[in-house]
Design a protein around this motif. Structure first.
Motif, PDB file in Angstrom:
ATOM      1  N   THR A 277      49.271  14.602 -37.969  1.00  0.00           N
ATOM      2  CA  THR A 277      49.561  14.672 -36.341  1.00  0.00           C
ATOM      3  C   THR A 277      48.338  14.426 -36.071  1.00  0.00           C
ATOM      4  O   THR A 277      48.505  14.063 -34.800  1.00  0.00           O
ATOM      5  N   ASP A 278      47.589  14.606 -36.403  1.00  0.00           N
ATOM      6  CA  ASP A 278      45.638  14.306 -35.972  1.00  0.00           C
ATOM      7  C   ASP A 278      45.720  12.954 -36.372  1.00  0.00           C
ATOM      8  O   ASP A 278      45.442  13.220 -37.621  1.00  0.00           O
ATOM      9  N   LYS A 279      45.370  12.585 -35.655  1.00  0.00           N
ATOM     10  CA  LYS A 279      45.136  10.671 -35.697  1.00  0.00           C
ATOM     11  C   LYS A 279      43.643  10.762 -36.489  1.00  0.00           C
ATOM     12  O   LYS A 279      43.463   9.644 -36.998  1.00  0.00           O
ATOM     13  N   SER A 280      42.645  11.397 -36.314  1.00  0.00           N
ATOM     14  CA  SER A 280      41.339  12.080 -36.337  1.00  0.00           C
ATOM     15  C   SER A 280      41.693  11.754 -38.650  1.00  0.00           C
ATOM     16  O   SER A 280      40.667  11.584 -38.604  1.00  0.00           O
TER      17      SER A 280
ATOM     18  N   ILE B  17      49.681  19.049 -40.527  1.00  0.00           N
ATOM     19  CA  ILE B  17      48.162  18.370 -40.073  1.00  0.00           C
ATOM     20  C   ILE B  17      48.245  16.928 -40.132  1.00  0.00           C
ATOM     21  O   ILE B  17      48.040  17.181 -38.900  1.00  0.00           O
TER      22      ILE B  17
END
Length: 291
Positions: A53-56, A50
């Motif tokens: 993959t989640d740039k935030s 997670i």
């Protein structure tokens, strides 16, 4: 050949006792251990996926959380093969070099875990105490440097004592109760282990002690900053950012303290209690027995 050299030569391996008295059901005992290990490894892999993959989530707090997941997986992988070998294959013998290698990884990942928790506490302290300059202080290069420093600091301290183990003579029992741990191995030696004991005290005080003190001071600053926030909602929002870190600390320190208390005050309790508690926390709780 002298008797000392003979005893060293005879000790090509140690023996892991497993859980005495439960030999008839030893093939079923590893099932819950494996379930816990798989849950832990699966959960950590999910966290890493997670965050990747989640740039935030490419922020210092989540980078440190990823480091914590990696160290936790390292500790699990260091102990799982031994558990499976003992209970499913009845392979209780472990060569000295293999034992020392396992010892190194268990203790190293344990020290890394405490260091990462300290880094996470520092991250939360900066984020809450000085939020306007948080991004400029904890830049990606700084996070990488902290990670590299943790690896170097924790991976170079143990060889000093581990290289001495093959030189010890073991003239009594060669049986270990569970995974290879430094404090358990040196207690079997009939050589002078004063340096190893003192060095173990130093490692516990300088690594775990400093990390615990740093976490305590960080949260003291955090609470001081939170109390200065006027609105109740702002206080709760600030504290909510520390929940994941607090949960991680509880998961590490509660079993560690519990195992230490069991070793200290319940030495004559059932062996299954000691070993069941020792496997999840590996070396962490047992290290406190030096104090």
């Amino acid at each position: 050949m002298t008797s000392s050299n003979l005893s060293i030569e005879q000790l090509a391996s140690f023996y892991l006792s497993g859980i005495p008295g439960y030999e008839d059901v030893q093939h079923f005992i590893p099932i819950p251990f494996c379930v816990f290990y798989l849950i832990g490894i699966g959960g950590n892999c999910t966290v890493l996926h997670i965050i990747h993959t989640d740039k935030s989530l490419h922020e210092p707090m989540y980078c440190f959380l990823a480091m914590l997941s990696l160290t936790d997986m390292g500790m699990s992988i260091s102990t799982l093969p031994t558990v499976l070998r003992i209970f499913w294959f009845d392979a209780k013998e472990i060569e000295m070099n293999t034992c020392i290698a396992q010892m190194y990884f268990i203790h190293t990942f344990s020290l890394m875990e405490s260091a990462v928790l300290l880094a996470m506490a520092f991250d939360r302290c900066v984020a809450i105490s000085d939020p306007l300059r948080y991004s400029s202080k904890l830049i990606p290069q700084c996070v990488v440097c902290i990670g590299v420093f943790i690896i170097i600091r924790c991976s170079t301290v143990l060889p000093v004592v581990l290289v001495r183990i093959p030189t010890f003579s073991f003239c009594d029992s060669h049986v270990l109760s569970h995974s290879c741990l430094h404090q358990d191995v040196i207690l079997l030696a009939c050589s002078d282990i004063s340096f190893s004991v003192l060095y173990g005290l130093f490692v516990v005080a300088f690594y775990w002690g400093v990390a615990s003190l740093g976490i305590f001071l960080s949260y003291a600053f955090i609470l001081h900053s939170v109390l200065r926030i006027a609105s109740r909602g702002g206080k709760l929002k600030a504290l909510s950012t520390c929940v994941s870190h607090i949960c991680a600390m509880l998961i590490l320190y509660v079993p560690m303290i519990g195992l230490s208390l069991v070793h200290r005050f319940a030495k004559h309790s059932s062996s299954i209690i000691h070993i069941t508690m020792a496997e999840p926390v590996s070396s962490t709780g047992s290290q406190l027995n030096y104090l």
